[in-house]
Design a protein around this motif. Structure first.
Motif, PDB file in Angstrom:
ATOM      1  N   LEU A 109       0.833  -1.195   0.000  1.00 21.57           N
ATOM      2  CA  LEU A 109       0.000   0.000   0.000  1.00 21.57           C
ATOM      3  C   LEU A 109       0.880   1.262   0.000  1.00 21.57           C
ATOM      4  O   LEU A 109       0.597   2.225  -0.724  1.00 21.57           O
ATOM      5  CB  LEU A 109      -0.936  -0.006   1.205  1.00 21.57           C
ATOM      6  CG  LEU A 109      -1.991   1.100   1.296  1.00 21.57           C
ATOM      7  CD1 LEU A 109      -2.778   1.228  -0.004  1.00 21.57           C
ATOM      8  CD2 LEU A 109      -2.930   0.835   2.464  1.00 21.57           C
ATOM      9  N   GLN A 110       1.931   1.239   0.803  1.00 23.55           N
ATOM     10  CA  GLN A 110       2.854   2.378   0.815  1.00 23.55           C
ATOM     11  C   GLN A 110       3.536   2.545  -0.543  1.00 23.55           C
ATOM     12  O   GLN A 110       3.775   3.662  -1.002  1.00 23.55           O
ATOM     13  CB  GLN A 110       3.885   2.187   1.928  1.00 23.55           C
ATOM     14  CG  GLN A 110       3.296   2.347   3.329  1.00 23.55           C
ATOM     15  CD  GLN A 110       4.250   1.900   4.413  1.00 23.55           C
ATOM     16  OE1 GLN A 110       5.089   1.036   4.199  1.00 23.55           O
ATOM     17  NE2 GLN A 110       4.115   2.490   5.597  1.00 23.55           N
ATOM     18  N   SER A 111       3.841   1.417  -1.179  1.00 26.18           N
ATOM     19  CA  SER A 111       4.435   1.475  -2.518  1.00 26.18           C
ATOM     20  C   SER A 111       3.461   2.073  -3.527  1.00 26.18           C
ATOM     21  O   SER A 111       3.851   2.876  -4.389  1.00 26.18           O
ATOM     22  CB  SER A 111       4.842   0.060  -2.962  1.00 26.18           C
ATOM     23  OG  SER A 111       5.320   0.074  -4.301  1.00 26.18           O
ATOM     24  N   GLU A 160       1.930   9.178  -6.488  1.00 24.34           N
ATOM     25  CA  GLU A 160       2.522  10.511  -6.512  1.00 24.34           C
ATOM     26  C   GLU A 160       3.485  10.670  -7.683  1.00 24.34           C
ATOM     27  O   GLU A 160       3.539  11.725  -8.321  1.00 24.34           O
ATOM     28  CB  GLU A 160       3.241  10.784  -5.186  1.00 24.34           C
ATOM     29  CG  GLU A 160       2.289  10.983  -4.023  1.00 24.34           C
ATOM     30  CD  GLU A 160       3.008  11.400  -2.760  1.00 24.34           C
ATOM     31  OE1 GLU A 160       4.256  11.309  -2.728  1.00 24.34           O
ATOM     32  OE2 GLU A 160       2.335  11.827  -1.803  1.00 24.34           O
ATOM     33  N   GLN A 161       4.257   9.628  -7.982  1.00 25.80           N
ATOM     34  CA  GLN A 161       5.174   9.686  -9.115  1.00 25.80           C
ATOM     35  C   GLN A 161       4.416   9.859 -10.425  1.00 25.80           C
ATOM     36  O   GLN A 161       4.830  10.620 -11.314  1.00 25.80           O
ATOM     37  CB  GLN A 161       6.033   8.422  -9.173  1.00 25.80           C
ATOM     38  CG  GLN A 161       7.072   8.332  -8.061  1.00 25.80           C
ATOM     39  CD  GLN A 161       7.836   7.017  -8.079  1.00 25.80           C
ATOM     40  OE1 GLN A 161       7.438   6.060  -8.751  1.00 25.80           O
ATOM     41  NE2 GLN A 161       8.927   6.961  -7.333  1.00 25.80           N
ATOM     42  N   THR A 162       3.289   9.162 -10.547  1.00 32.25           N
ATOM     43  CA  THR A 162       2.473   9.275 -11.757  1.00 32.25           C
ATOM     44  C   THR A 162       1.894  10.678 -11.889  1.00 32.25           C
ATOM     45  O   THR A 162       1.863  11.250 -12.982  1.00 32.25           O
ATOM     46  CB  THR A 162       1.334   8.242 -11.747  1.00 32.25           C
ATOM     47  OG1 THR A 162       1.894   6.933 -11.617  1.00 32.25           O
ATOM     48  CG2 THR A 162       0.509   8.303 -13.020  1.00 32.25           C
ATOM     49  N   LEU A 163       1.459  11.257 -10.773  1.00 32.79           N
ATOM     50  CA  LEU A 163       0.956  12.629 -10.802  1.00 32.79           C
ATOM     51  C   LEU A 163       2.022  13.599 -11.300  1.00 32.79           C
ATOM     52  O   LEU A 163       1.729  14.541 -12.040  1.00 32.79           O
ATOM     53  CB  LEU A 163       0.497  13.057  -9.407  1.00 32.79           C
ATOM     54  CG  LEU A 163      -0.899  12.623  -8.937  1.00 32.79           C
ATOM     55  CD1 LEU A 163      -1.137  13.125  -7.529  1.00 32.79           C
ATOM     56  CD2 LEU A 163      -1.988  13.121  -9.869  1.00 32.79           C
ATOM     57  N   SER A 164       3.260  13.365 -10.915  1.00 32.36           N
ATOM     58  CA  SER A 164       4.336  14.279 -11.285  1.00 32.36           C
ATOM     59  C   SER A 164       4.687  14.205 -12.765  1.00 32.36           C
ATOM     60  O   SER A 164       5.251  15.142 -13.319  1.00 32.36           O
ATOM     61  CB  SER A 164       5.594  13.986 -10.457  1.00 32.36           C
ATOM     62  OG  SER A 164       6.144  12.721 -10.794  1.00 32.36           O
ATOM     63  N   ARG A 189      -6.193   6.867 -16.542  1.00 33.65           N
ATOM     64  CA  ARG A 189      -6.412   5.421 -16.500  1.00 33.65           C
ATOM     65  C   ARG A 189      -5.390   4.733 -15.598  1.00 33.65           C
ATOM     66  O   ARG A 189      -5.726   3.797 -14.866  1.00 33.65           O
ATOM     67  CB  ARG A 189      -6.335   4.847 -17.912  1.00 33.65           C
ATOM     68  CG  ARG A 189      -7.482   5.294 -18.804  1.00 33.65           C
ATOM     69  CD  ARG A 189      -7.371   4.687 -20.184  1.00 33.65           C
ATOM     70  NE  ARG A 189      -8.410   5.199 -21.061  1.00 33.65           N
ATOM     71  CZ  ARG A 189      -8.498   4.903 -22.354  1.00 33.65           C
ATOM     72  NH1 ARG A 189      -7.593   4.114 -22.909  1.00 33.65           N
ATOM     73  NH2 ARG A 189      -9.473   5.401 -23.094  1.00 33.65           N
ATOM     74  N   LYS A 190      -4.140   5.202 -15.648  1.00 34.72           N
ATOM     75  CA  LYS A 190      -3.108   4.611 -14.800  1.00 34.72           C
ATOM     76  C   LYS A 190      -3.424   4.873 -13.336  1.00 34.72           C
ATOM     77  O   LYS A 190      -3.280   3.979 -12.487  1.00 34.72           O
ATOM     78  CB  LYS A 190      -1.735   5.171 -15.159  1.00 34.72           C
ATOM     79  CG  LYS A 190      -0.595   4.514 -14.391  1.00 34.72           C
ATOM     80  CD  LYS A 190       0.757   5.003 -14.869  1.00 34.72           C
ATOM     81  CE  LYS A 190       1.882   4.308 -14.104  1.00 34.72           C
ATOM     82  NZ  LYS A 190       3.216   4.772 -14.559  1.00 34.72           N
TER      83      LYS A 190
END
Length: 306
Positions: free
Chosen positions: A240-242, A248-252, A259-260
Motif C-alpha cells: 500500500l505504501q508502494s 505521486e510519481q504518476t501525478l508528477s 487510466r493509470k
C-alpha cells in the motif's frame, strides 16, 4: 501554439472550455471548445455544411495533445460583407404551385391561360419555398490560416482551463494521500500490539480455568505465533505504501494519466480490503474505514483527470 505546448506536461482535468473569434473585413470565424468527463476520447465537430473539410484539421490538433473526454467543437462562419448571398428559385416547386392554380381555375370554370402581372409574380414569390436565400461560403483554402489561428487560440484557453482544474484536483488528491499515509503508519505501529493483546487475552482466559503452574507457556507461544501469521498484514501495508509512492510519481509525470491512476487506486483498495480481513482489532478496523473513505474520494477525483 508554443504557449500551449509548454502546458502539455501538466495534469489536466477532462472538464474545460475555450473560445476565440477572428474578425476580418468580410467575415467572422468563431470557435468554441468544451469537454466533459468520458472514459474515452469522443470528439464531435459541429461545422457549417460547406466547411466540413475543416474537421480533419480539428482532429489533427486534438490528436496532437492526446486529449481525453467528450469534446465538442463548434465552428461558426458569418459573412459580414453582404455580397456572398444569392436568392435561388425552386423551379419545380413554382411549377407545382402553377399547376395547382390552374386546377383551381378549371374547377371554377375560369380561363387557365393568362399573363402574370408584376403583382401576380410578387404574390407567387411569397409562397413557401419558392425563394430561398443561400450563403456562399468561401473555400477551405481561403480561410484555412485564419481558422487554424482561431482554433489555436481557443485550444490554448481550453488547455489552460483544464490545467487549472487539474492543479486543483491534484491539491485535493495529495492532501488525501497524506491522510492515507498517516493512517497506514498507524496501522503499522498497531500491528505488534494486536498480537500482544491476543497473547494476554489467551493467558487471561486460560488462567480462569487453570492454575498458573498448569499453563503451558510453549503452547501459548505456538498459538500466538499461529495467530500472528493469520493476522499479519505487513506485506499489505508495504504494498500500500508502494502504491502511494507510485501514485505521486504518476501525478508528477503529467499528461494523460487518468487510466493509470485508476488502476493504482484499484490496487490500493485491494490491499486495504485484505488488511480489513486480517486485522482483528477495533482500532485497526476504524483506521481501515478511514483509509477506504479517502481512497473512494480519490477515486471520484481521478474520474475527472485525463
Amino acid at each position: 501554439m508554443d504557449k500551449l505546448t509548454a502546458k502539455i506536461s501538466a495534469v489536466r482535468s477532462m472538464t474545460g472550455f475555450g473560445t476565440a473569434v477572428c474578425n476580418k473585413n468580410n467575415y467572422t470565424i468563431s470557435v468554441e471548445i468544451k469537454s466533459v468527463n468520458n472514459r474515452y476520447k469522443d470528439v464531435a465537430a459541429h461545422l457549417p455544411p460547406g466547411l466540413r473539410a475543416l474537421e480533419v484539421i480539428i482532429n489533427d490538433y486534438l490528436n496532437k495533445y492526446s486529449l481525453r473526454g467528450k469534446i465538442d467543437v463548434y465552428v461558426n462562419f458569418t459573412d459580414t460583407s453582404g455580397t456572398n448571398s444569392i436568392i435561388k428559385v425552386d423551379k419545380n416547386l413554382l411549377l407545382a404551385y402553377k399547376k395547382a392554380l390552374d386546377e383551381i381555375a378549371r374547377t371554377l370554370c375560369q380561363p387557365t391561360q393568362y399573363n402574370f402581372s408584376s403583382n401576380d409574380l410578387i404574390a407567387l414569390s411569397v409562397y413557401p419555398g419558392i425563394l430561398t436565400k443561400e450563403d456562399i461560403l468561401p473555400t477551405v483554402a481561403e480561410i484555412k490560416d485564419d481558422f487554424i489561428n482561431t482554433l489555436g487560440e481557443a485550444l490554448t484557453l481550453f488547455i489552460e482551463m483544464k490545467t487549472t482544474e487539474g492543479k486543483n484536483l491534484c491539491s485535493d488528491i495529495l492532501y488525501r494521500l497524506a491522510i492515507i499515509r498517516d493512517k497506514v503508519a498507524l496501522l503499522c505501529d498497531l500491528a505488534p500490539s494486536i498480537i500482544e493483546k491476543y497473547r494476554q487475552n489467551l493467558v487471561t482466559t486460560l488462567g480462569e480455568y487453570l492454575n498458573a503452574n498448569d499453563i503451558d507457556q510453549t503452547r501459548i507461544i505456538q498459538e500466538t505465533a499461529i495467530y500472528a501469521e493469520k493476522t499479519n498484514y505487513t506485506e499489505e501495508t508495504t504494498r500500500l505504501q508502494s502504491h502511494l509512492q507510485q501514485f505521486e510519481q504518476t501525478l508528477s509525470t503529467g499528461g494523460s494519466i487518468g487510466r493509470k491512476l485508476d488502476f493504482i487506486v484499484q490496487e490500493m483498495n485491494r490491499e486495504i480490503n485484505t488488511i480489513a480481513s486480517k486485522a482483528n482489532s477495533a482500532q485497526a478496523g476504524q483506521l481501515v474505514v478511514d483509509v477506504k473513505g479517502e481512497i473512494e474520494k480519490i477515486r471520484e477525483q481521478i474520474q475527472n483527470i485525463e
